[in-house]
Design a protein around this motif. Structure first.
Motif, PDB file in Angstrom:
ATOM      1  N   TYR A  44       1.041  -0.770   0.232  1.00  0.00           N
ATOM      2  CA  TYR A  44       0.042  -0.340   0.157  1.00  0.00           C
ATOM      3  C   TYR A  44       1.016   1.174  -0.043  1.00  0.00           C
ATOM      4  CZ  TYR A  44      -3.556   3.814   1.205  1.00  0.00           C
ATOM      5  OH  TYR A  44      -4.001   4.861   1.566  1.00  0.00           O
ATOM      6  N   SER A  47       1.847   1.997  -3.186  1.00  0.00           N
ATOM      7  CA  SER A  47       1.433   2.812  -4.138  1.00  0.00           C
ATOM      8  C   SER A  47       1.078   3.949  -3.959  1.00  0.00           C
ATOM      9  CB  SER A  47      -0.281   2.072  -4.482  1.00  0.00           C
ATOM     10  OG  SER A  47      -0.633   1.961  -2.876  1.00  0.00           O
ATOM     11  N   VAL A  48       1.502   4.954  -2.483  1.00  0.00           N
ATOM     12  CA  VAL A  48       0.814   5.979  -2.589  1.00  0.00           C
ATOM     13  C   VAL A  48       2.056   7.238  -2.655  1.00  0.00           C
ATOM     14  CG1 VAL A  48       0.705   7.074  -0.523  1.00  0.00           C
ATOM     15  CG2 VAL A  48      -0.814   5.293  -0.430  1.00  0.00           C
ATOM     16  N   GLU A  50       4.068   6.031  -5.008  1.00  0.00           N
ATOM     17  CA  GLU A  50       3.977   5.915  -6.729  1.00  0.00           C
ATOM     18  C   GLU A  50       3.745   7.032  -7.246  1.00  0.00           C
ATOM     19  OE1 GLU A  50       2.354   2.995  -9.870  1.00  0.00           O
ATOM     20  OE2 GLU A  50       4.457   2.417  -8.521  1.00  0.00           O
ATOM     21  N   ARG A  51       2.123   6.884  -6.556  1.00  0.00           N
ATOM     22  CA  ARG A  51       1.386   8.302  -6.327  1.00  0.00           C
ATOM     23  C   ARG A  51       1.813   9.860  -6.282  1.00  0.00           C
ATOM     24  NH1 ARG A  51       0.154  12.956  -7.287  1.00  0.00           N
ATOM     25  NH2 ARG A  51      -2.105  13.297  -6.738  1.00  0.00           N
ATOM     26  N   HIS A  67      -3.280   8.935  -1.313  1.00  0.00           N
ATOM     27  CA  HIS A  67      -4.205   8.207  -1.743  1.00  0.00           C
ATOM     28  C   HIS A  67      -3.146   6.849  -2.145  1.00  0.00           C
ATOM     29  CE1 HIS A  67      -4.279  12.123  -4.349  1.00  0.00           C
ATOM     30  NE2 HIS A  67      -4.079  10.708  -5.056  1.00  0.00           N
ATOM     31  N   GLY A  68      -3.524   5.950  -2.443  1.00  0.00           N
ATOM     32  CA  GLY A  68      -2.846   4.689  -3.156  1.00  0.00           C
ATOM     33  C   GLY A  68      -3.919   3.861  -3.679  1.00  0.00           C
ATOM     34  N   SER A  70      -4.337   0.434  -4.369  1.00  0.00           N
ATOM     35  CA  SER A  70      -3.764  -0.715  -5.026  1.00  0.00           C
ATOM     36  C   SER A  70      -4.013  -2.450  -4.714  1.00  0.00           C
ATOM     37  CB  SER A  70      -2.850  -1.344  -2.936  1.00  0.00           C
ATOM     38  OG  SER A  70      -1.724  -1.970  -3.168  1.00  0.00           O
ATOM     39  N   SER A 104      -7.644   5.294   0.955  1.00  0.00           N
ATOM     40  CA  SER A 104      -7.061   3.467   0.595  1.00  0.00           C
ATOM     41  C   SER A 104      -8.042   3.648  -0.550  1.00  0.00           C
ATOM     42  CB  SER A 104      -7.336   2.502   1.530  1.00  0.00           C
ATOM     43  OG  SER A 104      -8.867   2.389   2.362  1.00  0.00           O
TER      44      SER A 104
END
Length: 154
Positions: A44, A47-48, A50-51, A67-68, A70, A104
């Motif tokens: 998770y 993913s956040v 990466e954003r 926010h992510g 995933s 999430s």
């Protein structure tokens, strides 16, 4: 779906201490994990982060909305944190962040629902009264009340 549908008192913390945005995100992800919202902190958080690489989620006035999306997310939710010490978030206005709303979003979800919730949240956070209320908030009920009063007006 409204903000209050996703905002949960189990995922609120007024005592987070962290030195970086990633550390804040990890500590908030732990709230998601403890509440069964995610199944892996690492996936998770990746993913956040990466954003965050695509552009800051520091929206200004000391507020961030990371926010992510995933596959580690089991259900959509919003966590809230008030930081003991503001951290650098590369915010649009250059100010450090002390209030964080983290979303999430399930990875397999093709729904645009999260974009609507993100938009609703961003709209609320453009209201000076909401920002001032968030800054003064002392407990979880204060946070719920801020959004209850705003949603009943809209």
């Amino acid at each position: 779906m409204e903000i209050l549908d996703l905002l949960n008192k189990n995922q609120m913390n007024f005592e987070i201490e962290a030195d970086s945005k990633k550390e804040v995100i990890k500590k908030m992800a732990k709230m998601f994990l403890d509440d069964g919202i995610i199944i892996s902190i690492d996936k998770y958080v990746d993913s956040v982060m990466e954003r965050e690489q695509t552009g800051t989620t520091g929206v200004g006035e000391g507020i961030a909305i990371p926010h992510g999306k995933s596959n580690a997310v089991t259900t959509s939710s919003i966590a809230f944190a008030k930081l003991k010490t503001p951290v650098d978030w590369d915010a649009l206005d250059g100010k450090k962040v002390s209030i964080v709303f983290m979303l999430s979003i399930p990875g397999g979800s093709e729904s645009k629902e999260h974009l609507r919730v993100l938009s609703l949240l961003a709209q609320r956070l453009m209201d000076d009264d909401v920002i001032e209320s968030l800054q003064k908030a002392k407990d979880k009920d204060d946070i719920i009340n801020i959004f209850e009063s705003k949603e009943s007006i809209d």
